[in-house]
Design a protein around this motif. Structure first.
Motif, mmCIF file in Angstrom:
data_model
loop_
_atom_site.group_PDB
_atom_site.id
_atom_site.type_symbol
_atom_site.label_atom_id
_atom_site.label_comp_id
_atom_site.label_asym_id
_atom_site.label_seq_id
_atom_site.Cartn_x
_atom_site.Cartn_y
_atom_site.Cartn_z
ATOM 1 N N SER A 140 0.811 -1.210 0.000
ATOM 2 C CA SER A 140 0.000 0.000 0.000
ATOM 3 C C SER A 140 0.846 1.262 0.000
ATOM 4 N N SER A 141 2.162 1.115 0.163
ATOM 5 C CA SER A 141 2.967 2.329 0.214
ATOM 6 C C SER A 141 2.990 3.002 -1.147
ATOM 7 N N PRO A 142 2.969 4.311 -1.142
ATOM 8 C CA PRO A 142 2.883 5.021 -2.411
ATOM 9 C C PRO A 142 4.117 4.811 -3.275
ATOM 10 N N LEU A 143 3.922 4.915 -4.542
ATOM 11 C CA LEU A 143 5.043 4.782 -5.465
ATOM 12 C C LEU A 143 5.755 6.122 -5.597
ATOM 13 N N ILE A 144 7.036 6.028 -5.854
ATOM 14 C CA ILE A 144 7.793 7.247 -6.119
ATOM 15 C C ILE A 144 8.198 7.242 -7.582
ATOM 16 N N VAL A 145 7.871 8.269 -8.259
ATOM 17 C CA VAL A 145 8.205 8.348 -9.680
ATOM 18 C C VAL A 145 9.199 9.473 -9.891
ATOM 19 N N GLU A 146 10.314 9.147 -10.466
ATOM 20 C CA GLU A 146 11.304 10.181 -10.727
ATOM 21 C C GLU A 146 11.461 10.365 -12.223
ATOM 22 N N ILE A 147 11.271 11.568 -12.650
ATOM 23 C CA ILE A 147 11.529 11.899 -14.047
ATOM 24 C C ILE A 147 12.973 12.361 -14.127
ATOM 25 N N ALA A 148 13.766 11.665 -14.864
ATOM 26 C CA ALA A 148 15.182 12.002 -14.910
ATOM 27 C C ALA A 148 15.384 13.324 -15.643
ATOM 28 N N MET A 149 16.123 14.203 -14.993
ATOM 29 C CA MET A 149 16.466 15.466 -15.645
ATOM 30 C C MET A 149 17.749 15.254 -16.424
ATOM 31 N N PRO A 150 17.866 15.909 -17.540
ATOM 32 C CA PRO A 150 19.053 15.692 -18.365
ATOM 33 C C PRO A 150 20.326 16.272 -17.760
ATOM 34 N N ILE A 151 20.213 17.251 -16.930
ATOM 35 C CA ILE A 151 21.409 17.862 -16.372
ATOM 36 C C ILE A 151 21.192 18.116 -14.896
ATOM 37 N N SER A 152 22.262 18.307 -14.159
ATOM 38 C CA SER A 152 22.093 18.697 -12.771
ATOM 39 C C SER A 152 22.248 20.209 -12.687
ATOM 40 N N GLY A 153 21.638 20.772 -11.708
ATOM 41 C CA GLY A 153 21.676 22.213 -11.599
ATOM 42 C C GLY A 153 20.454 22.825 -12.254
ATOM 43 N N THR A 154 20.397 24.112 -12.253
ATOM 44 C CA THR A 154 19.236 24.787 -12.804
ATOM 45 C C THR A 154 19.630 25.557 -14.050
ATOM 46 N N LEU A 155 18.884 25.309 -15.075
ATOM 47 C CA LEU A 155 19.146 26.011 -16.326
ATOM 48 C C LEU A 155 18.280 27.258 -16.372
ATOM 49 N N ARG A 156 18.874 28.380 -16.701
ATOM 50 C CA ARG A 156 18.052 29.590 -16.806
ATOM 51 C C ARG A 156 18.701 30.570 -17.766
ATOM 52 N N VAL A 157 17.966 31.604 -18.045
ATOM 53 C CA VAL A 157 18.512 32.659 -18.889
ATOM 54 C C VAL A 157 19.365 33.554 -18.004
ATOM 55 N N ASN A 158 20.528 33.835 -18.448
ATOM 56 C CA ASN A 158 21.454 34.630 -17.653
ATOM 57 C C ASN A 158 20.940 36.056 -17.484
ATOM 58 N N PRO A 159 20.638 36.456 -16.251
ATOM 59 C CA PRO A 159 20.070 37.788 -16.040
ATOM 60 C C PRO A 159 21.043 38.904 -16.424
ATOM 61 N N LEU A 160 22.326 38.649 -16.240
ATOM 62 C CA LEU A 160 23.312 39.663 -16.617
ATOM 63 C C LEU A 160 23.259 39.922 -18.118
ATOM 64 N N PHE A 161 23.127 38.833 -18.833
ATOM 65 C CA PHE A 161 23.053 38.960 -20.286
ATOM 66 C C PHE A 161 21.825 39.764 -20.677
ATOM 67 N N LYS A 162 20.741 39.490 -19.992
ATOM 68 C CA LYS A 162 19.493 40.188 -20.299
ATOM 69 C C LYS A 162 19.673 41.692 -20.082
ATOM 70 N N GLU A 163 20.332 42.042 -18.979
ATOM 71 C CA GLU A 163 20.572 43.451 -18.686
ATOM 72 C C GLU A 163 21.464 44.079 -19.746
ATOM 73 N N ALA A 164 22.524 43.396 -20.012
ATOM 74 C CA ALA A 164 23.480 43.918 -20.981
ATOM 75 C C ALA A 164 22.818 44.141 -22.329
ATOM 76 N N PHE A 165 21.879 43.289 -22.627
ATOM 77 C CA PHE A 165 21.189 43.385 -23.908
ATOM 78 C C PHE A 165 20.473 44.730 -24.059
ATOM 79 N N GLN A 166 19.888 45.213 -22.943
ATOM 80 C CA GLN A 166 19.170 46.476 -22.994
ATOM 81 C C GLN A 166 20.102 47.633 -23.333
ATOM 82 N N GLN A 167 21.335 47.513 -22.866
ATOM 83 C CA GLN A 167 22.217 48.667 -22.975
ATOM 84 C C GLN A 167 23.077 48.660 -24.228
ATOM 85 N N VAL A 168 23.197 47.514 -24.827
ATOM 86 C CA VAL A 168 24.142 47.432 -25.919
ATOM 87 C C VAL A 168 23.642 48.235 -27.124
#
Length: 481
Positions: free
Chosen positions: A288-316
């Motif tokens: 009766s114990s619940p199942l654990i389902v893990e969806i494998a992520m392709p990479i470790s860590g967090t992927l995101r858009v670089n905020p510095l790049f975003k800022e720099a983009f406004q000024q360039v």
DNA sequence: CTATGGCACGGATT
DNA sequence: AATCCGTGCCATAG
């Protein structure tokens, strides 16, 4: 002008968004990982945040902040599985990998790893001067036990003839995980077949099927394969059944449920399609114990858009904006699509584990025949979404078996297992018609002709050829239930 | 005459 | 639109 280009690019994003979501969904975790790595290298707008670890259990954390293992809600209803996305690295040990981390020294001495295990077997037969070559080979195995580098490279490195490396390889490949250090799944199969043929009968043309029709075989194009080999389709089924029963394309993995369905056109299909994209485990011993389902992520860590790049983009200045803008768009797109992919996978698996709970816990006989279409209406997505999410993905079950995700939608597997049981139990060889009657009694009304098809799929010989309780095929890798 | 495998057709699935 | 799967009919082997 500026407005126009902006709206144009926006429209471009949405259509590209759709297209990319679909292709990402089709991709295996390992394939996706390659893509992300490539994008990370080429796109300055993308950024990979350092991985975070759960403070108590040291496990790597995905996007979320709470560790699903530590703050595991034991009180959850058993029917509702716990589903979460998890970074890839945690899965390298295929079974029993969830204990707390073991200090390095203890691990090295107490648990013998694959390279040492193999080396000990071949050491006695190895010429002393070949030890370095053997070591070189064994340290370059991937997690499946396949050789990750070209043979010629080894020869070059040691300044020896290719044939000498081959000799060492010959020894190693015949050591316990038979076929270990092969350079492809295909080669591993051939080695295993060769070894097996010394002690067991092999269906004719099996080797030829592997050599010439490997990609047909792995994509289950049995009719095409039959034509290629000039044999009947039922013989082909028998060969395929024999292979999945007795051979293992990835020597380091002990269990291999079935050959997964296709991957892509065949360009680089071999290296990664077996890797489990989803891992299901039990949170406790009780049913009766619940199942654990893990969806494998392709990479470790967090992927995101670089905020510095975003800022720099406004000024360039407007000089370079075109390139930058496309980079930024790309990065946004990728992140968003990956999120969407994860979301879809989570919802899909959540529903699947509820529907197929009995199968996951108790084996093939309890598989519910469900269709992709029925799930698509439940989840309110298009059928093709389900198809894409399911195709060419592998799931690891609590018992350690790795099966293609498509197995959850197999309409005839439960009948086939019933058929196998009938044949195993009955003392006197039953004809197909009789088997059909027995199946009908159990609630599976199938035509006589279909019985024959299922039979040959399972690699079971016709009634007159399996005389007294002699079970058709030698059991090489007996799957413990 | 019975048991099976091949081929082809139609409906479901992808 | 292409492909897969269950089935029926027919040929062949025993």
């Amino acid at each position: 002008m500026l407005l126009q280009s902006q709206s144009h690019s926006l429209r471009h994003i949405t259509t590209a968004h759709l297209a990319q979501t679909m292709t990402l969904l089709e991709m295996t975790t390992a394939e996706l990982r390659q893509k992300i790595e490539k994008d990370l290298a080429s796109n300055p707008a993308l950024e990979l945040l350092e991985e975070r670890r759960c403070p108590t259990c040291k496990r790597r954390l995905a996007g979320g902040s709470t560790c699903p293992f530590c703050s595991r809600p034991n009180s959850a209803s058993p029917d509702e599985p716990i589903v979460f996305v998890s970074p890839r690295e945690d899965f390298h040990t295929s079974s029993g990998g969830y204990e707390n981390e073991i200090p390095d020294e203890i691990q090295a001495s107490a648990i013998e790893d694959l390279p040492h295990y193999v080396l000990r077997q071949v050491a006695p037969e190895l010429k002393p001067q070949d030890r370095a070559i053997a070591a070189h080979i064994l340290t370059n195995l991937d997690e499946d036990g396949l050789l990750a580098i070209p043979v010629i490279e080894i020869a070059r490195y040691h300044h020896v003839l290719l044939s000498r490396v081959e000799e060492v390889l010959y020894l190693i490949r015949r050591a316990d995980p038979i076929g270990v250090a092969s350079s492809s799944p295909q080669e591993a199969l051939l080695v295993q077949l060769d070894v097996l043929s010394e002690s067991h009968p092999i269906p004719p043309k099996t080797a030829e099927a592997i050599q010439k029709g490997m990609n047909l075989l792995s994509r289950r194009r049995y009719t095409d394969l039959a034509r290629l080999l000039g044999i009947s389709t039922s013989d082909t089924h028998r060969i395929a059944a024999f292979i999945t029963k007795n051979l293992n394309p990835f020597p380091a993995r002990s269990h291999w449920g079935d050959i997964t369905s296709s991957n892509d056109g065949g360009s680089q299909a071999e290296n990664s399609y077996h890797y489990p994209d989803v891992i299901i485990s039990k949170s406790g011993e009780a049913d009766s114990s619940p199942l654990i389902v893990e969806i494998a992520m392709p990479i470790s860590g967090t992927l995101r858009v670089n905020p510095l790049f975003k800022e720099a983009f406004q000024q360039v200045s407007t000089e370079k904006t075109d390139q930058w803008k496309s980079d930024l768009d790309q990065a946004n797109l990728l992140v968003k699509c990956i999120q969407q992919r994860n979301h879809t996978m989570v919802r899909l698996m959540q529903r699947l584990t509820v529907l197929q709970r009995e199968y996951i816990l108790h084996g093939e006989a309890h598989l519910q025949p469900i269709t992709r279409a029925s799930l698509s209406v439940e989840l309110q997505v298009h059928e093709s979404t389900i198809s894409r999410a399911v195709s060419s993905k592998a799931v690891q079950l609590p018992n350690g078996h790795i099966v293609p995700m498509a197995i959850f939608f197999d309409r005839s597997l439960h009948i086939r297992t019933a058929l196998k049981q009938i044949i195993e139990q009955e003392p006197h060889p039953l004809s197909d018609t009789e088997i059909g009657e027995r199946l009908a009694e159990q609630g599976f009304p199938v035509a006589r002709r279909t019985v024959a098809k299922y039979r040959s799929m399972e690699g079971i010989l016709p009634a007159h050829l399996r005389k007294p309780a002699n079970h058709s095929i030698p059991q090489f890798a007996v799957d413990a239930i």
